[in-house]
Design an enzyme around this catalytic site. Structure first.
Site, short mmCIF file in Angstrom:
data_model
loop_
_atom_site.label_atom_id
_atom_site.label_comp_id
_atom_site.label_asym_id
_atom_site.label_seq_id
_atom_site.Cartn_x
_atom_site.Cartn_y
_atom_site.Cartn_z
N TRP A 204 46.99 31.40 37.04
CA TRP A 204 47.62 30.55 38.05
C TRP A 204 47.17 30.92 39.46
O TRP A 204 47.16 32.08 39.82
CB TRP A 204 49.15 30.68 37.94
N GLN B 37 41.45 30.75 44.02
CA GLN B 37 41.31 31.85 44.96
C GLN B 37 39.98 32.58 44.82
O GLN B 37 39.40 33.03 45.81
CB GLN B 37 42.48 32.83 44.78
N ARG C 194 47.41 36.33 47.94
CA ARG C 194 47.75 34.97 47.53
C ARG C 194 48.50 34.22 48.63
O ARG C 194 48.26 33.04 48.86
CB ARG C 194 48.63 35.00 46.28
N TRP D 44 56.36 35.13 33.67
CA TRP D 44 55.40 35.05 34.78
C TRP D 44 56.03 35.57 36.07
O TRP D 44 57.24 35.70 36.18
CB TRP D 44 54.87 33.63 34.95
N GLN E 40 42.74 45.69 40.15
CA GLN E 40 44.16 45.41 40.05
C GLN E 40 44.63 45.47 38.59
O GLN E 40 45.74 45.93 38.30
CB GLN E 40 44.46 44.03 40.64
N GLU F 271 45.00 49.05 37.51
CA GLU F 271 46.22 49.62 38.06
C GLU F 271 47.45 49.10 37.31
O GLU F 271 48.39 49.84 37.03
CB GLU F 271 46.33 49.31 39.56
N ASN F 272 47.44 47.81 36.99
CA ASN F 272 48.59 47.22 36.30
C ASN F 272 48.79 47.84 34.91
O ASN F 272 49.92 48.07 34.47
CB ASN F 272 48.40 45.70 36.15
N TYR G 8 46.29 24.13 36.50
CA TYR G 8 45.79 25.22 37.35
C TYR G 8 44.43 24.86 37.94
O TYR G 8 43.45 24.68 37.22
CB TYR G 8 45.67 26.52 36.54
N LYS H 245 52.88 45.12 49.17
CA LYS H 245 51.79 44.82 50.11
C LYS H 245 52.21 43.91 51.26
O LYS H 245 51.47 43.75 52.23
CB LYS H 245 50.60 44.21 49.37
#
Length: 335
Positions: A21, A27, A228, A207, A296, A299-300, A54, A218
């Site tokens: 998404w 992006q 985003r 989600w 990212q 890290e997640n 999307y 952040k």
């Protein structure tokens, strides 16, 4: 990676999944999307989520290209897409039998796949009879174009109605729901859906676990240019961006700062704490994450290491910061 059953089914999905998404097809470009998907797969993530709406279908295209490029075995993947907003034509949206079937075919073409594992009704459709919706999703399953169907942001009453229709017609009811769930958005998953987990064995693929990045910390001191919320031509991001300046937004940021202190005690990031908190809920099958860069995802995934650290004492400390736990007890007073 940890794998969990999707509700009462025999299908196993990674506890953390990757969704497209806003990010893929919008992006970031296809090369970044491919790099993120490969990093996710290499870290044990097998569940990838997208939707016909999307980035106007470009997300499905980019994900499909990545699947082809890396030559992954289809049985190693769980791919989902969602049907509701497919275009501007009068029959290109909603949950009519026509759009469910044609929308699914269009999504499969963009994904370059013969079938998706999971197919969602992206929103409820008050203009289409529930029997038509249930029959159409069963038709798609019977044609081998999807294995399971579910809902996204449906109420418990609507899901119960769908199951009632399916049982009456001896058809397959929705297996899973895809709701928003995070530290600031809890009631539906923790309260409204409670009867559904036991009664229907409903799975959940949630989600926005970081509340569009707010729970990553952040945005504590502003909006980074590569985030985003910095996307200008997106109405949802604009609404979220404007919300940061409201009193409610300031209160939430103050809570995120306190959550950051708890995360520091556990030697993890605020984002990892927020993800682990979601994973702590036993009724969650998979937590859908977003990522605009491979780092990212790496890290997640570390949030799985934080999960065992969430003792009852730590969970209570988090509750003392959030102060929004849904009330489950009812006081029925006689008149």
């Amino acid at each position: 990676m940890e794998y969990r059953y999707l509700g009462r089914s025999g299908l196993m999905v990674s506890a953390l999944s990757l969704g497209g998404w806003v990010t893929y097809g919008g992006q970031v470009g296809p090369e970044v999307a491919q790099a993120c998907m490969k990093t996710a797969f290499d870290n044990g993530i097998n569940f990838f989520d997208t939707a016909e709406v999307y980035s106007g279908g470009q997300c499905e295209i980019d994900m499909g290209v990545a699947i082809r490029k890396f030559g992954w075995k289809r049985s190693d993947l769980v791919i989902s897409t969602k049907i509701f907003w497919g275009g501007k034509g009068p029959n290109d949206r909603g949950l009519s039998r026509k759009h469910i079937i044609e929308g699914t075919d269009a999504s499969l073409k963009r994904l370059q796949l013969d079938y998706v594992d999971l197919l969602y009704a992206h929103r409820p459709d008050p203009d289409t009879p529930m029997e038509e919706v249930v029959r159409a999703f069963n038709h798609v399953i019977n044609m081998g174009k999807a294995f399971y169907w579910g809902t996204s942001e449906w109420s418990a009453q609507q899901i119960t109605e769908a199951h009632g229709v399916a049982q009456r017609l001896n058809l397959i009811g929705p297996l899973m729901e895809q709701p928003q769930y995070n530290m600031f958005h809890r009631d539906r998953v923790e309260k409204e859906y409670l009867p559904l987990y036991k009664t229907y064995g409903m799975g959940t693929t949630t989600w926005s676990p970081l509340a569009s990045g707010l729970l990553s910390g952040k945005y504590n001191t502003g909006i980074p240019a590569d985030s985003r919320l910095a996307i200008e031509d997106n109405a949802v991001m604009k609404r979220l961006r404007d919300g940061l300046g409201s009193e409610d937004g300031r209160v939430k940021i103050a809570k995120v700062v306190k959550l950051g202190e708890i995360a520091q005690e556990l030697d993890c990031t605020t984002a990892q704490l927020a993800l682990a908190w979601c994973l702590k809920n036993p009724n969650l099958s998979s937590v859908i994450t977003g990522a605009s860069k491979p780092s990212q995802i790496e890290e997640n995934v570390k949030s799985l290491q934080v999960l065992p650290l969430l003792t009852p004492e730590i969970m209570e400390s988090i509750e003392q910061v959030l102060l929004n736990k849904p009330a489950l007890d009812y006081n029925f007073r006689s008149s």
